[in-house]
Design a protein around this motif. Structure first.
Motif, short mmCIF file in Angstrom:
data_model
loop_
_atom_site.label_atom_id
_atom_site.label_comp_id
_atom_site.label_asym_id
_atom_site.label_seq_id
_atom_site.Cartn_x
_atom_site.Cartn_y
_atom_site.Cartn_z
N VAL A 1 0.51 -1.07 -0.06
CA VAL A 1 -0.07 0.11 0.08
C VAL A 1 0.97 1.23 0.03
CG1 VAL A 1 -1.88 1.25 1.29
CG2 VAL A 1 -1.80 -1.17 1.18
N THR B 1 0.63 -7.80 -4.76
CA THR B 1 -0.60 -6.84 -5.06
C THR B 1 -0.41 -5.39 -4.67
OG1 THR B 1 -1.99 -8.60 -4.72
CG2 THR B 1 -2.78 -6.31 -4.54
N ALA C 1 -1.63 -1.39 -4.27
CA ALA C 1 -2.89 -0.76 -3.88
C ALA C 1 -2.55 0.65 -3.65
CB ALA C 1 -3.29 -1.31 -2.43
N VAL D 1 -5.65 -2.70 -6.71
CA VAL D 1 -6.44 -1.87 -6.04
C VAL D 1 -6.25 -0.40 -5.73
CG1 VAL D 1 -7.18 -1.97 -3.68
CG2 VAL D 1 -6.85 -4.08 -4.64
N VAL E 1 -8.81 1.51 0.52
CA VAL E 1 -7.70 0.47 -0.10
C VAL E 1 -7.90 -0.74 0.85
CG1 VAL E 1 -6.60 2.15 -1.60
CG2 VAL E 1 -5.78 1.76 0.66
N LEU F 1 -8.68 -4.46 -0.05
CA LEU F 1 -7.89 -5.70 -0.12
C LEU F 1 -8.57 -6.80 0.78
CD1 LEU F 1 -4.62 -3.93 0.86
CD2 LEU F 1 -4.89 -5.22 -1.23
#
Length: 223
Positions: free
Chosen positions: A169, A185, A187, A205, A213, A217
């Motif tokens: 993130v 992944t 974000a 994302v 966010v 997730l």
């Protein structure tokens, strides 16, 4: 490739989790405009990225000092005082509830920075959220800078998960792109940037804020 709910969520530190207001205040105290920070921070990243791309390396603090020297006429002592302000950072107000939401859902939380060791730890402690974070990671440990692929793979390995079981993130598009290219992944949410860079592949994302966010997730299907 479809994404699944991560086992570990790594957070970028500067701007994403921690507010840089103390550094801006230190610039003002040194006689500079607080708006100078945006330019200096961008040049700091440019310096670090260029070093990494050419096969060399420098510490974040040294890159920051070099950038500040390029953009101001501050003495060595005053530049050092501004850099020291990074140890006075505190979390943004939305950080504690976001981390607590992940912890409550059984998701492991770490931080991943290329910043100076101790900055994340001090900021998390100041915000009272240290118990919500499993560990703090800085790529200085491997003499590398995000968004180098090796940083994200090292973080996943350190947490003993496959890259596709970790999410990153960040409020920086370049950081999310780097994570996604390494198999994590990605974000993204707007804080330091108004929009995600259109020249990058889209984030896996995205949300209007940090809480959004995190919820996105958690809404991903289980592995």
């Amino acid at each position: 490739m479809s994404r699944t709910r991560p086992e570990v969520v790594a957070f970028d530190v500067n701007e994403t989790l921690l507010d840089l207001a103390p550094v801006r205040a230190a610039l003002v105290e040194a006689g500079e405009a607080e708006s100078l920070l945006s330019t200096v921070f961008a040049r700091t990243l440019l310096t670090g990225f260029a070093a990494a791309a050419t096969g060399t390396w420098c510490r974040f603090r040294d890159a920051f000092d070099a950038a500040l020297a390029q953009e101001s006429e501050l003495t060595d002592e005053r530049r050092s005082a501004v850099a020291d302000a990074f140890k006075e950072l505190s979390p943004h107000p939305d950080v504690e509830p976001a981390l607590r939401r992940l912890a409550g859902a059984g998701i492991r939380v770490v931080t991943l920075s290329h910043g100076s060791p101790g900055v994340a730890e001090a900021g998390l402690a100041r915000g009272g959220v240290t118990p919500l974070v499993e560990r703090t990671l800085t790529s200085e440990a491997i003499r590398a800078w995000k968004p180098s692929r090796e940083v994200y793979l090292w973080a996943a390995g350190t947490c003993d998960v496959a890259p596709d079981r970790m999410a990153l993130v960040a409020a920086h598009g370049w950081d999310v792109l780097g994570a996604q290219r390494a198999g994590l992944t990605g974000a993204w949410f707007p804080r330091s940037e108004r929009a995600y860079p259109a020249v990058y592949e889209r984030p896996h994302v995205a949300g209007g804020d940090l809480g959004a966010v995190v919820e996105a997730l958690l809404a991903l299907p289980p592995a």
